[in-house]
Design a protein around this motif. Structure first.
Motif, PDB file in Angstrom:
ATOM      1  N   TYR A 121     -12.392  -4.153   4.818  1.00  0.00           N
ATOM      2  CA  TYR A 121     -11.924  -5.214   3.926  1.00  0.00           C
ATOM      3  C   TYR A 121     -10.420  -5.438   4.015  1.00  0.00           C
ATOM      4  O   TYR A 121      -9.932  -6.554   3.812  1.00  0.00           O
ATOM      5  CB  TYR A 121     -12.313  -4.886   2.480  1.00  0.00           C
ATOM      6  CG  TYR A 121     -12.021  -5.999   1.508  1.00  0.00           C
ATOM      7  CD1 TYR A 121     -12.966  -7.014   1.282  1.00  0.00           C
ATOM      8  CD2 TYR A 121     -10.806  -6.071   0.839  1.00  0.00           C
ATOM      9  CE1 TYR A 121     -12.693  -8.058   0.408  1.00  0.00           C
ATOM     10  CE2 TYR A 121     -10.527  -7.109  -0.037  1.00  0.00           C
ATOM     11  CZ  TYR A 121     -11.478  -8.092  -0.257  1.00  0.00           C
ATOM     12  OH  TYR A 121     -11.207  -9.133  -1.111  1.00  0.00           O
ATOM     13  N   SER A 122      -9.659  -4.390   4.312  1.00  0.00           N
ATOM     14  CA  SER A 122      -8.201  -4.463   4.261  1.00  0.00           C
ATOM     15  C   SER A 122      -7.570  -5.140   5.465  1.00  0.00           C
ATOM     16  O   SER A 122      -6.340  -5.222   5.552  1.00  0.00           O
ATOM     17  CB  SER A 122      -7.623  -3.047   4.119  1.00  0.00           C
ATOM     18  OG  SER A 122      -8.079  -2.438   2.931  1.00  0.00           O
ATOM     19  N   LEU A 170     -10.303   1.849  -0.196  1.00  0.00           N
ATOM     20  CA  LEU A 170      -9.460   0.837  -0.815  1.00  0.00           C
ATOM     21  C   LEU A 170      -8.241   0.544   0.057  1.00  0.00           C
ATOM     22  O   LEU A 170      -7.817  -0.606   0.187  1.00  0.00           O
ATOM     23  CB  LEU A 170      -9.020   1.318  -2.204  1.00  0.00           C
ATOM     24  CG  LEU A 170      -8.072   0.401  -2.979  1.00  0.00           C
ATOM     25  CD1 LEU A 170      -8.721  -0.957  -3.240  1.00  0.00           C
ATOM     26  CD2 LEU A 170      -7.653   1.061  -4.298  1.00  0.00           C
ATOM     27  N   TYR A 171      -7.679   1.592   0.647  1.00  0.00           N
ATOM     28  CA  TYR A 171      -6.534   1.434   1.541  1.00  0.00           C
ATOM     29  C   TYR A 171      -6.910   1.922   2.934  1.00  0.00           C
ATOM     30  O   TYR A 171      -7.255   3.085   3.122  1.00  0.00           O
ATOM     31  CB  TYR A 171      -5.342   2.254   1.033  1.00  0.00           C
ATOM     32  CG  TYR A 171      -4.824   1.819  -0.316  1.00  0.00           C
ATOM     33  CD1 TYR A 171      -4.064   0.660  -0.451  1.00  0.00           C
ATOM     34  CD2 TYR A 171      -5.105   2.562  -1.453  1.00  0.00           C
ATOM     35  CE1 TYR A 171      -3.588   0.259  -1.693  1.00  0.00           C
ATOM     36  CE2 TYR A 171      -4.626   2.172  -2.698  1.00  0.00           C
ATOM     37  CZ  TYR A 171      -3.874   1.019  -2.814  1.00  0.00           C
ATOM     38  OH  TYR A 171      -3.397   0.619  -4.039  1.00  0.00           O
ATOM     39  N   GLY A 210     -16.723  -3.822  -1.761  1.00  0.00           N
ATOM     40  CA  GLY A 210     -16.716  -2.396  -2.042  1.00  0.00           C
ATOM     41  C   GLY A 210     -17.513  -1.570  -1.044  1.00  0.00           C
ATOM     42  O   GLY A 210     -18.175  -2.091  -0.151  1.00  0.00           O
ATOM     43  N   ARG A 269     -12.996   1.333  -2.485  1.00  0.00           N
ATOM     44  CA  ARG A 269     -12.917   0.015  -3.099  1.00  0.00           C
ATOM     45  C   ARG A 269     -14.183  -0.245  -3.908  1.00  0.00           C
ATOM     46  O   ARG A 269     -15.287   0.098  -3.483  1.00  0.00           O
ATOM     47  CB  ARG A 269     -12.744  -1.056  -2.026  1.00  0.00           C
ATOM     48  CG  ARG A 269     -12.648  -2.470  -2.578  1.00  0.00           C
ATOM     49  CD  ARG A 269     -12.460  -3.514  -1.479  1.00  0.00           C
ATOM     50  NE  ARG A 269     -12.430  -4.845  -2.051  1.00  0.00           N
ATOM     51  CZ  ARG A 269     -11.358  -5.424  -2.544  1.00  0.00           C
ATOM     52  NH1 ARG A 269     -10.208  -4.791  -2.516  1.00  0.00           N
ATOM     53  NH2 ARG A 269     -11.401  -6.636  -3.058  1.00  0.00           N
ATOM     54  N   GLU A 270     -14.016  -0.886  -5.073  1.00  0.00           N
ATOM     55  CA  GLU A 270     -15.154  -1.256  -5.904  1.00  0.00           C
ATOM     56  C   GLU A 270     -15.229  -2.768  -6.023  1.00  0.00           C
ATOM     57  O   GLU A 270     -14.276  -3.485  -5.723  1.00  0.00           O
ATOM     58  CB  GLU A 270     -15.022  -0.619  -7.292  1.00  0.00           C
ATOM     59  CG  GLU A 270     -15.020   0.908  -7.268  1.00  0.00           C
ATOM     60  CD  GLU A 270     -14.866   1.512  -8.653  1.00  0.00           C
ATOM     61  OE1 GLU A 270     -14.666   0.726  -9.611  1.00  0.00           O
ATOM     62  OE2 GLU A 270     -14.923   2.748  -8.775  1.00  0.00           O
ATOM     63  N   GLU A 322      -9.681   7.070  -1.727  1.00  0.00           N
ATOM     64  CA  GLU A 322     -10.146   6.203  -2.803  1.00  0.00           C
ATOM     65  C   GLU A 322     -10.965   5.039  -2.248  1.00  0.00           C
ATOM     66  O   GLU A 322     -10.553   4.375  -1.296  1.00  0.00           O
ATOM     67  CB  GLU A 322      -8.957   5.668  -3.607  1.00  0.00           C
ATOM     68  CG  GLU A 322      -9.359   4.836  -4.808  1.00  0.00           C
ATOM     69  CD  GLU A 322      -8.164   4.325  -5.590  1.00  0.00           C
ATOM     70  OE1 GLU A 322      -8.361   3.565  -6.566  1.00  0.00           O
ATOM     71  OE2 GLU A 322      -7.015   4.672  -5.216  1.00  0.00           O
ATOM     72  N   SER A 351       0.834  -1.205   0.000  1.00  0.00           N
ATOM     73  CA  SER A 351       0.000   0.000   0.000  1.00  0.00           C
ATOM     74  C   SER A 351       0.863   1.247   0.000  1.00  0.00           C
ATOM     75  O   SER A 351       2.045   1.195   0.375  1.00  0.00           O
ATOM     76  CB  SER A 351      -0.903   0.018   1.235  1.00  0.00           C
ATOM     77  OG  SER A 351      -0.138   0.305   2.397  1.00  0.00           O
TER      78      SER A 351
END
Length: 456
Positions: free
Chosen positions: A250-251, A244-245, A240, A235-236, A233, A202
């Motif tokens: 989810y991460s 994203l980060y 999603g 996540r898709e 940003e 990341s």
């Protein structure tokens, strides 16, 4: 949450004794022991609802009624309560605090799909509360957590299914693979390669405001207290609707504080099948060697030197010395799946296919009619939840029991430890400890943060 609910072994035993006496007078007292009657639909609750939490819930509606859902994110909780009501025609109760689920006498079993660092605490407390448990993989954050869960399953007599659903699902391809090996179709197995993909590192992730509706303190729970971090940003696709980060949502799999990267994600699936096929479900390796690997941040004494980037291995090739001189390779390269190689042939299997000369030969020389059932131990269940409920009825442990799961997961945990320390590890599968390496053995356990201890 500042204090832990006092669920103790003594309280559990007293409760079972009381329920045993009460069952003489009350036909509903079976709830104290879990689901027993095949004529009744069991009552379930799910704890942790994003992604896989909803997946295991949604495929269980045909077998069970969901009376309650719990999640520390109010947005996730609300959305899944609404979906559940539409699916089953009745609205489940919603809780942020999972302990309120465990307090309910009408709930027979819980499905746990929280991040990994919460699994053991919730599972142990659920069993002492008289619930059977279905817990997502990987079952534990550390090897010693697995030993604890084994002890509590034995002490309480609860039924415990681990969510390694490749044992029951995926078109029975993995069962067929094991049947091929047991029928000698590739001779003596000499090598097995588990392709489990890599992951990306990341950018630096800054401290950010906690999203509205998320109780981040509760999400951290047993893990060290740190600031919430995220980049804008989003996540898709699968998983999603979240950054994203980040060091949350989810991460979580990208951080050793909460999980173990690909080794305990896909590794928990494919290493499981490999060990089952090798007949190594009640033993373990003798040596773990990190041949090639890449950590995304600097490490010192086995710990990441920074806390603002993903820290789980991004690339790896690990050699595992298994019993009977079998070599296991766990790699981020190549196709996701398992390649079995023997003295008389080889074949490859994953969730979508099983291919190779021994598979093609089945057209003219099929496996015995009962080969798959012999691997599974009986008729293959409709899905992994169905197997869990069948086991709740029989009071026998299901196809993904905690003992075989922990044995194979030890390989995954040891692989991570070997990369974090940058050296080979020699393992004693009888004592379940690393040989002559006090520093490495210190990674077999992890202390829960104060206020989130597991009360025994």
């Amino acid at each position: 949450m500042s204090t832990s609910r006092k669920i103790t072994r003594r309280n559990f035993i007293q409760g079972v004794a009381f329920a045993g006496a009460a069952s003489v007078f009350s036909p509903s007292a079976h709830r104290a022991f879990g689901y027993q009657s095949p004529n009744d639909r069991p009552v379930f609750a799910t704890i942790g609802l994003r992604n896989q939490g909803w997946a295991i819930t949604s495929k269980s509606f045909k077998f069970a009624d969901f009376a309650a859902l719990a999640d520390v994110d109010a947005n996730v909780l609300g959305a899944n309560v609404e979906k559940t009501e539409k699916k089953q025609g009745k609205k489940p109760d919603a809780y942020k605090d999972y302990r309120k689920v465990l307090d309910r006498k009408d709930i027979d079993a819980v499905m746990i799909a929280t991040p990994d660092h919460w699994h053991t605490k919730i599972a142990v407390e659920a069993m002492y509360a008289g619930k059977d448990v279905y817990c997502e993989k990987p079952l534990t954050l550390t090897i010693d957590e697995g030993k604890l869960i084994e002890k509590v399953v034995k002490d309480t007599g609860r039924v415990f299914q681990v969510g390694t659903m490749q044992r029951s699902e995926s078109g029975q391809r993995f069962l067929q693979a094991i049947a091929l090996i047991r029928d000698g179709r590739i001779g003596t197995v000499k090598k097995v390669t588990c392709g489990i993909n890599g992951m990306e590192g990341s950018p630096v992730i800054p401290v950010a405001s906690v999203p509205e509706g998320l109780d981040y303190e509760f999400w951290l729970g047993p893990a060290p207290k740190v600031d919430y971090r995220a980049l804008p940003e989003m996540r898709e696709g699968y998983g999603g609707g979240v950054p994203l980060y980040s060091n949350c949502h989810y991460s979580f799999r990208n951080w050793h504080e909460y999980s173990g990267g690909k080794l305990t994600d896909w590794g928990a699936h494919h290493v499981d099948i490999a060990c089952w096929a090798l007949g190594a479900s009640d033993t373990g390796p003798s040596k773990i060697s990190p041949l090639e690997y890449k950590l995304p941040v600097e490490y010192k004494d086995g710990f990441p030197a920074v806390n603002d980037q993903y820290n789980a291995a991004t690339e790896f090739k690990i050699k595992v010395d298994m019993p009977n001189d079998v070599e296991m390779i766990i790699t981020s390269d190549g196709d996701n799946g398992i390649l079995f190689e023997g003295t008389e042939g080889r074949f490859f299997v994953n969730r979508g296919k099983i291919v190779g000369a021994p598979v093609e030969a089945l057209k003219d020389n099929p496996l015995p009619e009962d080969a798959i059932e012999k691997v599974y131990g009986g008729k293959v269940s409709a899905n992994h939840t169905a197997n869990f409920i069948e086991s709740m009825n029989s009071r026998k442990q299901p196809i993904s029991d905690v003992w075989s799961h922990n044995r194979m997961l030890e390989i995954c945990h040891l692989s991570n430890i070997s990369m974090r320390l940058g050296r080979d590890l020699n393992w004693n599968p009888v004592k379940r400890e690393i040989i002559d390496d006090a520093q490495a053995n210190a990674f077999l356990s992890r202390e829960n943060r104060k206020g989130y201890e597991i009360k025994m």
